[in-house]
Write an enzyme that holds these catalytic residues in place. Structure first.
Site, short mmCIF file in Angstrom:
data_model
loop_
_atom_site.label_atom_id
_atom_site.label_comp_id
_atom_site.label_asym_id
_atom_site.label_seq_id
_atom_site.Cartn_x
_atom_site.Cartn_y
_atom_site.Cartn_z
N CYS A 2 0.88 -1.06 -0.06
CA CYS A 2 -0.01 -0.05 -0.14
C CYS A 2 0.96 1.29 0.16
CB CYS A 2 -0.65 0.21 1.17
SG CYS A 2 -2.02 -1.19 1.18
N ARG A 27 3.79 -0.06 -4.90
CA ARG A 27 3.53 -0.79 -3.60
C ARG A 27 2.36 -1.46 -3.42
NH1 ARG A 27 6.90 1.47 0.19
NH2 ARG A 27 5.52 0.98 1.81
N TRP A 77 -2.81 -2.74 -1.55
CA TRP A 77 -2.50 -4.11 -2.01
C TRP A 77 -3.23 -4.84 -0.72
CZ3 TRP A 77 -0.47 -8.26 1.01
CH2 TRP A 77 -0.08 -9.48 -0.01
N ASN A 103 -1.33 2.29 5.61
CA ASN A 103 -0.45 1.17 5.07
C ASN A 103 -0.05 0.11 6.11
OD1 ASN A 103 1.63 -0.61 3.83
ND2 ASN A 103 3.22 0.87 4.19
N GLY A 104 -0.18 -1.05 6.23
CA GLY A 104 -0.01 -2.06 7.14
C GLY A 104 -0.96 -3.01 7.77
N GLU A 486 16.58 -18.50 -8.91
CA GLU A 486 16.03 -17.01 -9.11
C GLU A 486 15.43 -16.77 -10.43
OE1 GLU A 486 15.42 -14.47 -7.76
OE2 GLU A 486 15.43 -12.90 -9.08
N LYS A 490 11.72 -15.52 -11.29
CA LYS A 490 11.26 -14.64 -12.06
C LYS A 490 10.29 -14.91 -12.99
CE LYS A 490 12.37 -11.74 -10.56
NZ LYS A 490 13.49 -11.46 -9.39
N GLU A 493 6.88 -15.56 -11.32
CA GLU A 493 6.07 -14.23 -11.00
C GLU A 493 5.62 -13.30 -11.98
OE1 GLU A 493 8.31 -11.60 -7.95
OE2 GLU A 493 9.95 -11.99 -9.23
N HIS A 509 15.83 -37.80 -7.69
CA HIS A 509 15.30 -38.18 -6.46
C HIS A 509 13.89 -37.77 -6.58
CE1 HIS A 509 19.08 -39.54 -5.04
NE2 HIS A 509 19.60 -38.47 -5.12
N LYS A 608 5.80 -4.70 -4.43
CA LYS A 608 7.00 -4.63 -4.35
C LYS A 608 7.58 -4.71 -3.07
CE LYS A 608 11.01 -3.53 -6.08
NZ LYS A 608 11.68 -4.40 -7.05
C1 AGP Z 1 11.26 -10.45 -6.25
O1 AGP Z 1 11.31 -10.48 -7.67
C2 AGP Z 1 10.20 -10.60 -5.65
N1 AGP Z 1 9.35 -9.37 -5.86
C3 AGP Z 1 10.35 -10.78 -4.08
O2 AGP Z 1 10.70 -12.11 -3.99
C4 AGP Z 1 11.31 -9.89 -3.16
O3 AGP Z 1 12.71 -10.27 -3.53
C5 AGP Z 1 10.92 -10.14 -1.88
O4 AGP Z 1 9.62 -9.80 -1.38
C6 AGP Z 1 11.93 -9.74 -0.86
O5 AGP Z 1 11.96 -8.02 -0.88
P1 AGP Z 1 13.02 -7.32 -0.16
O6 AGP Z 1 14.30 -7.49 -0.88
O7 AGP Z 1 12.57 -5.99 -0.39
O8 AGP Z 1 13.07 -7.87 1.23
#
Ligand code: AGP
Length: 613
Positions: A2, A27, A77, A103-104, A486, A490, A493, A509, A608
């Protein structure tokens, strides 16, 4: 999650609020809203809409409150309550007198809500936020700041909010606990927002609000309280951020722009820290060299992409400094028996500096007496306040939800740290350290040459041919393991395609059962001591009919005979290959998601910053 913004000043603020929300949209973007106050009192315009900011603009039209000079806005969010117009902010008290954007999370909202309901208060949303305006309205005796100070101690959880009262249109009152809130100080105007980009074009003078402070903001002044005690003014800080950071700069998306900003992020993260003699100066760790040399054990806590950087960091630190490193996702670490203690170093990696689980894990370790260092990209973020020292990445603002440049900058920062520790521990000779320093300095250049070559276009073209696939398996060994983790994250997501990522040796396995004729398997097969082992794994998956997309080091001629496709990665030493090899995988995910017509900057259900557990 948010984004909140408030404005009070001498200018019409409708557009300032909407533009500010657009800067905060990274956000959260499932719904949004704003409200403007009339100079004579009352609300002149209030609009809420499901969807992102463009939908709010459409719902608002060209309208109405365009002369108002104070108001609040929110981009959401969802945490409590579905994504509906009723649950979008601002929320108001039942009598309509108090408006709040937050926010929160208010953790005790169920109890507060039922207390208020017993008193006859009617709620109109399913959110936790709504208790705040309802409580403020009940405490209000003509002074909004006094009412907020009454309410604040009763709120549990972590939050930042801005409140307005229809009878005090020239004033906003705000507070925070463990969620970000910054004041922007202009000439005869004030902004209050979740993050600086919200008002960066209007002012660079900022003041950070501290936990449990209440701030009353008027056009030409602001007053801060801690409890009932008014505290003196803090001098503002001047930010020198590049305001274009919040623009796409000619790229079709923020993610693509940020992929291309990786050389700069790597150069800047090295900056003046790497000395000509191969030594590394890291100011701000909160440990002098003698204390750092005594560290015998390191824990790394992080989430998502930052966790993957931590996994790479383990290889670097253990190899170069010979210090054992335990890496764990923060959401698990925080609830396990914590064995870190005095003499241990805990590194919390969080680009945003706001991730709730990472902050909680850092707090647990700190309470046990460990020395906690935040590895973050955001100055003044919560992680920097909840730690004993800080190691900054210098990647600049990252807006795309999928982390790219902050990830490679995190690996670079960890490389610098590992090199420094390696020297302090006498695990590296000075000649060895000098060689590594030279290699580190070369990394941004090879990444830049790669991004300027035809390779990214070739990766995108390959990705487009896989756009209809329903599943991808990612495999790697040694430092290729976090790279495949990673790459798989990517892809899932931003393209919503299910992926599995495994150390290649684990494939037999279990995951090998997933393979059938034509299944795409992405294999990180960069040069290094496990290359031959990876080739054996490639043979095994090809024997089951899988199609292999290999990520290989430029110049490796052998790989083409083993793989169906090759995504070339720039040449670096093996231990630094995670920076080089992840970039083609970022581009692969990007190309695939774009060819499916998806919005890569705002993937569904994500935000984010994850400021909730
Ligand atoms: C990354 O592509 C993601 N959006 C997510 O995994 C992110 O890395 C994770 O939420 C951690 O965020 P931060 O580095 O701000 O703590």
């Amino acid at each position: 999650m948010c984004g909140i913004i408030g404005y009070v000043g001498g200018r019409p603020c409708r557009e300032l609020i909407l533009t500010g929300l657009e800067r905060l949209e990274y956000r959260g973007y499932d719904s949004a809203g704003f409200a403007l106050l009339a100079e004579t009192g009352g609300v002149v315009e209030a609009v809420r809409a499901v969807g992102n900011l463009s939908q709010l603009r459409t719902a608002a039209g060209l309208n109405a409150g365009s002369s108002a000079t104070s108001g609040v806005g929110h981009t959401r969010w969802a945490t409590h309550g579905r994504v509906t117009t009723e649950n979008a902010h601002p929320h108001t008290s039942a009598d309509g007198s108090v408006l709040v954007v937050m926010n929160g999370i208010i953790e005790n909202y169920v109890e507060l809500r039922s207390e208020l309901q017993d008193l006859g208060v009617v709620f109109r949303s399913d959110t936790d936020t709504e208790v705040i305006p309802q409580m403020i309205a009940r405490e209000y005796r003509g002074d909004l700041a006094a009412a907020v100070r009454e309410v604040l101690p009763r709120l549990g959880g972590h939050f930042a909010f801005v409140a307005a009262h229809v009878d005090e249109p020239d004033r906003l009152v705000a507070s925070r606990r463990e969620c970000p809130l910054v004041l922007g100080i202009g000439d005869g105007e004030r902004f209050i927002a979740s993050a600086i980009p919200a008002f960066l074009r209007e002012t660079r003078e900022v003041m950070l609000i501290e936990d449990d402070e209440v701030i009353s903001v008027e056009a030409g002044s602001h007053t801060v309280w801690r409890g009932d005690l008014e505290i003196g003014p803090r001098p503002p800080q001047r930010v020198d951020w590049d305001e274009d950071a919040a623009e796409k700069g000619g790229y079709e998306t923020f993610m693509l722009k940020e992929i291309h900003e990786q050389p700069a992020a790597l150069w800047d993260t090295i900056g003046d820290r790497l000395k000509p003699d191969g030594s590394v100066e890291l100011i701000g760790l909160g440990l002098d060299d003698a204390a750092l040399a005594r560290v015998e054990r390191i824990h790394v806590v992080a989430c998502g992409t930052s966790y993957h950087a931590g996994l790479v960091g383990r290889y670097l630190i253990e190899d170069w400094a010979r210090v054992p490193v335990h890496v764990e996702v923060a959401s698990e670490y925080r609830y396990r028996t914590c064995l870190a203690g005095p003499g241990d170093l805990v590194i919390g990696i969080t680009q945003s500096g706001e991730t709730a689980d990472t902050l909680a894990a850092m707090r647990v370790a700190r309470e046990r007496g460990a020395h906690v260092v935040a590895l973050t990209n955001i100055m003044g973020s919560q992680a920097t306040r909840d730690s004993d020292g800080v190691l900054y990445t210098r990647a600049g603002l990252e807006i795309g939800v999928a982390a790219t440049k902050t990830h490679t900058a995190q690996i670079m920062a960890l490389s610098l740290f590992a090199l420094k520790l390696g020297r302090l521990k006498w695990a590296l000779t000075s000649a060895g350290a000098l060689d590594l320093a030279d290699e580190l300095r070369r990394v941004p250049d090879v990444v830049e040459a790669y991004l300027e070559s035809s390779a990214p276009e070739e990766v995108m073209a390959t990705a487009a041919t896989y756009a209809d696939r329903a599943f991808f398996l990612y495999l790697g060994r040694h430092v290729g393991v976090p790279v495949c983790f990673e790459g798989a994250l990517k892809l899932k997501e931003i393209s919503y395609i299910p992926t599995e990522a495994y150390p290649a040796g684990e494939m037999k396995h279990g995951p090998i059962a997933l393979l059938e004729e034509g299944s795409p398997v992405v294999v990180v097969a960069t040069d290094g001591h496990v290359f031959d082992k990876v080739v054996s794994n490639i043979q095994e998956v090809r024997a089951r009919g899988a199609r292999v997309i290999a990520v290989a080091t430029e110049g490796n001629e052998e790989i083409e005979s083993h793989a169906d496709e090759v995504l070339w990665a720039p040449r670096t030493p093996a231990l630094l290959s995670p920076i080089a090899a992840v970039i083609p995988l970022q581009i692969f995910a990007y190309g695939l998601a774009r060819s499916r017509g998806l919005n890569v900057d705002q993937p569904r259900n994500l935000a984010k910053t994850v400021t909730v557990e």
